[in-house]
Design a protein around this motif. Sequence first.
Motif, short mmCIF file in Angstrom:
data_model
loop_
_atom_site.label_atom_id
_atom_site.label_comp_id
_atom_site.label_asym_id
_atom_site.label_seq_id
_atom_site.Cartn_x
_atom_site.Cartn_y
_atom_site.Cartn_z
N VAL A 1 0.56 -1.24 -0.11
CA VAL A 1 0.01 -0.01 -0.12
C VAL A 1 1.08 1.39 -0.08
O VAL A 1 0.49 2.19 -0.66
N TYR B 1 2.31 1.80 -3.29
CA TYR B 1 1.36 2.08 -4.48
C TYR B 1 0.91 3.55 -4.21
O TYR B 1 0.73 4.38 -5.00
N LYS C 1 -7.35 0.47 -5.83
CA LYS C 1 -6.66 0.14 -4.28
C LYS C 1 -7.49 -0.26 -3.13
O LYS C 1 -7.51 -1.16 -2.54
#
Length: 113
Positions: free
Chosen positions: A15, A18, A84
């Motif tokens: 995460v 990203y 996401k």
Amino acid sequence: MPDGAGSTEPIKIDVDTYETIVSGIEDTGKEIIDETADAEEPDSYAASNDVVPDYQDYDVRVVAVLKDLETEVAQLTTLMTDIKEEYLEIDSEADEDLTQTHDEWTSGASSDN
């Protein structure tokens, strides 16, 4: 992805990486063109030159393309953020299902006894 040796490593999104990448794309997208930018208007003397109107037309088109690109990049980063969030939600639901199944198996709820 399995390495051929029966790896059971979970597939997880990094995460932080990203979000760093998406944030970088978003920041770069905001720098494509100044939102107050407009095509230049030539003065009357320059406008009388035969090629200046052609350059002015191209300038108008380039400004429009760059503004459109900036809009597209903003939409892309919104989509990437949504992807996401969706991925994390699906991953969380899968973890919950797996935990519930594991708890049922270990408590004997799934047995025929």
